[in-house]
Design an enzyme around this catalytic site. Structure first.
Site, PDB file in Angstrom:
ATOM      1  N   SER A 106       0.826  -1.202   0.000  1.00  0.00           N
ATOM      2  CA  SER A 106       0.000   0.000   0.000  1.00  0.00           C
ATOM      3  C   SER A 106       0.863   1.255   0.000  1.00  0.00           C
ATOM      4  CB  SER A 106      -0.919   0.010   1.222  1.00  0.00           C
ATOM      5  OG  SER A 106      -1.604   1.239   1.289  1.00  0.00           O
ATOM      6  N   HIS A 112      -1.229  -0.977  -4.163  1.00  0.00           N
ATOM      7  CA  HIS A 112      -2.553  -0.607  -3.677  1.00  0.00           C
ATOM      8  C   HIS A 112      -2.569   0.890  -3.404  1.00  0.00           C
ATOM      9  CE1 HIS A 112      -6.454  -1.658  -1.928  1.00  0.00           C
ATOM     10  NE2 HIS A 112      -6.188  -0.796  -0.950  1.00  0.00           N
ATOM     11  N   ASP A 162      -4.903   4.002  -2.063  1.00  0.00           N
ATOM     12  CA  ASP A 162      -6.107   4.417  -1.352  1.00  0.00           C
ATOM     13  C   ASP A 162      -6.440   5.865  -1.668  1.00  0.00           C
ATOM     14  OD1 ASP A 162      -6.776   2.081   0.237  1.00  0.00           O
ATOM     15  OD2 ASP A 162      -4.926   2.462   1.349  1.00  0.00           O
ATOM     16  N   MET A 170      -8.987   8.835  -0.634  1.00  0.00           N
ATOM     17  CA  MET A 170      -9.905   9.208   0.449  1.00  0.00           C
ATOM     18  C   MET A 170     -10.327  10.662   0.308  1.00  0.00           C
ATOM     19  SD  MET A 170      -7.875   7.607   3.694  1.00  0.00           S
ATOM     20  CE  MET A 170      -6.703   6.275   3.485  1.00  0.00           C
ATOM     21  N   HIS A 197      -8.389   1.781  -4.482  1.00  0.00           N
ATOM     22  CA  HIS A 197      -9.468   1.581  -3.509  1.00  0.00           C
ATOM     23  C   HIS A 197     -10.026   2.948  -3.135  1.00  0.00           C
ATOM     24  CE1 HIS A 197     -10.370   0.464   0.987  1.00  0.00           C
ATOM     25  NE2 HIS A 197     -11.479   0.685   0.310  1.00  0.00           N
ATOM     26  N   MET A 215     -12.247   5.316  -1.052  1.00  0.00           N
ATOM     27  CA  MET A 215     -12.997   5.553   0.185  1.00  0.00           C
ATOM     28  C   MET A 215     -13.576   6.955   0.078  1.00  0.00           C
ATOM     29  SD  MET A 215     -10.387   3.779   2.887  1.00  0.00           S
ATOM     30  CE  MET A 215      -8.951   3.654   1.818  1.00  0.00           C
ATOM     31  N   MET A 254     -12.564  -5.485   4.051  1.00  0.00           N
ATOM     32  CA  MET A 254     -11.739  -4.690   4.959  1.00  0.00           C
ATOM     33  C   MET A 254     -11.549  -5.469   6.261  1.00  0.00           C
ATOM     34  SD  MET A 254     -10.730  -1.997   3.416  1.00  0.00           S
ATOM     35  CE  MET A 254      -9.928  -1.257   4.854  1.00  0.00           C
ATOM     36  N   GLY A 267      -9.543   4.053   6.623  1.00  0.00           N
ATOM     37  CA  GLY A 267      -9.203   5.464   6.811  1.00  0.00           C
ATOM     38  C   GLY A 267      -7.780   5.721   7.236  1.00  0.00           C
ATOM     39  N   PHE A 268      -7.214   4.805   8.026  1.00  0.00           N
ATOM     40  CA  PHE A 268      -5.860   5.019   8.534  1.00  0.00           C
ATOM     41  C   PHE A 268      -5.068   3.713   8.505  1.00  0.00           C
ATOM     42  CE2 PHE A 268      -8.442   8.309  10.454  1.00  0.00           C
ATOM     43  CZ  PHE A 268      -7.654   9.447  10.300  1.00  0.00           C
ATOM     44  N   GLY A 269      -3.764   3.822   8.239  1.00  0.00           N
ATOM     45  CA  GLY A 269      -2.894   2.657   8.256  1.00  0.00           C
ATOM     46  C   GLY A 269      -2.480   2.297   9.668  1.00  0.00           C
ATOM     47  N   GLY A 270      -1.832   1.129   9.798  1.00  0.00           N
ATOM     48  CA  GLY A 270      -1.241   0.736  11.063  1.00  0.00           C
ATOM     49  C   GLY A 270      -2.200   0.169  12.085  1.00  0.00           C
ATOM     50  N   ASP A 273      -7.521  -6.244   3.341  1.00  0.00           N
ATOM     51  CA  ASP A 273      -6.773  -4.997   3.540  1.00  0.00           C
ATOM     52  C   ASP A 273      -6.899  -4.567   4.992  1.00  0.00           C
ATOM     53  OD1 ASP A 273      -5.648  -2.481   3.499  1.00  0.00           O
ATOM     54  OD2 ASP A 273      -7.044  -1.631   2.050  1.00  0.00           O
ATOM     55  N   GLY A 274      -5.746  -4.525   5.688  1.00  0.00           N
ATOM     56  CA  GLY A 274      -5.726  -4.024   7.051  1.00  0.00           C
ATOM     57  C   GLY A 274      -5.110  -5.006   8.026  1.00  0.00           C
ATOM     58  N   GLY A 275      -3.997  -4.602   8.626  1.00  0.00           N
ATOM     59  CA  GLY A 275      -3.373  -5.445   9.639  1.00  0.00           C
ATOM     60  C   GLY A 275      -2.744  -6.714   9.090  1.00  0.00           C
ATOM     61  N   GLY A 289       0.638  -2.569   4.243  1.00  0.00           N
ATOM     62  CA  GLY A 289       1.167  -1.212   4.255  1.00  0.00           C
ATOM     63  C   GLY A 289       2.291  -1.031   5.238  1.00  0.00           C
ATOM     64  N   SER A 290       1.941  -0.701   6.473  1.00  0.00           N
ATOM     65  CA  SER A 290       2.968  -0.419   7.478  1.00  0.00           C
ATOM     66  C   SER A 290       3.898  -1.605   7.696  1.00  0.00           C
ATOM     67  CB  SER A 290       2.315  -0.003   8.803  1.00  0.00           C
ATOM     68  OG  SER A 290       1.377  -0.969   9.233  1.00  0.00           O
TER      69      SER A 290
END
Length: 218
Positions: free
Chosen positions: A8, A33, A35, A37, A66, A68, A137, A142-145, A175-177, A197-198
């Site tokens: 990401s 990826h 994002d 927003m 993606h 949002m 999701m 909305g936010f990474g990490g 997507d996420g974590g 991402g992170s």
């Protein structure tokens, strides 16, 4: 429907997108990826089609976009012209999900549909035959990490079951974590596209992507 890793760009260095895209390419990742927003659908602002267009000049990677944003159908033409390959939109963001997905396909992009952790899979069912990708999701957008939400795996399993029942062939993306542990859980549930991402940008990018690949083969 092979496994695909999608670093990401949200977690990258915004001042050096060209270099970051080159670094992603060097890892062998299949997608990047991106994002987008609007500060309304989610409480954050990131990129628009103009930034996608500027990135396109520096990369031949698949641009997995993606959105949002509220009323994502407003951005179809601009994203197509910017060079997006996949445009994935939220069922929660438009009153006309079927028409919006048709518009994406007509513009020459692959169409994806996405649901948030609190949205039931039933919201996706009427449009599964239209899409190339379903994104589940695994954090609130909305936010990474953020930390992976284990309960979202039930949604992945349900979507995978529907795909089999209906003899469809769309990709299932999470997507996420996503890290070297949660990627195993997501794959076991039926996912085959993994946004990270992170996790991949916090250390050596090549090594972190390689670690994800190793986890997929464990």
């Amino acid at each position: 429907m092979g496994n695909k890793i999608a670093p990401s760009i949200l977690a990258a260095d915004y001042a050096h997108f060209a270099e970051e895209l080159h670094r992603i390419e060097e890892t062998g990742a299949e997608y990047v990826h991106i994002d987008l927003m609007d500060g309304q659908f989610v409480p954050n602002i990131s990129f628009g089609a103009d930034v996608v267009a500027s990135m396109r000049k520096h990369s031949k990677l698949v641009f997995d976009c993606h959105l949002m944003v509220v009323d994502p159908e407003r951005y179809v033409e601009a994203l197509a012209q910017a060079g997006a390959d996949i445009m994935t939109i939220h069922v929660e963001a438009t009153r006309h999900i079927h028409g919006a997905l048709q518009k994406i396909k007509k513009a020459g992009m692959k169409a994806g549909v996405v649901i948030n952790p609190g949205t039931p899979v039933a919201m996706l069912e009427p449009v599964l035959d239209l899409v190339d990708q379903v994104l589940i999701m695994t954090v609130n957008p909305g936010f990474g990490g953020q930390a992976f939400i284990p309960e979202t795996l039930d949604k992945v399993r349900r979507v995978a079951a529907l795909r089999k029942e209906r003899n469809l062939s769309f990709d299932i993306e999470v997507d996420g974590g996503i890290d070297h542990e949660t990627i195993k859980l997501a794959k076991a549930a039926g996912a085959n596209v993994f946004v990270a991402g992170s996790y991949v940008f916090k250390g050596d990018l090549n090594a972190q992507v390689a670690r994800l690949r190793e986890a997929l083969h464990d």
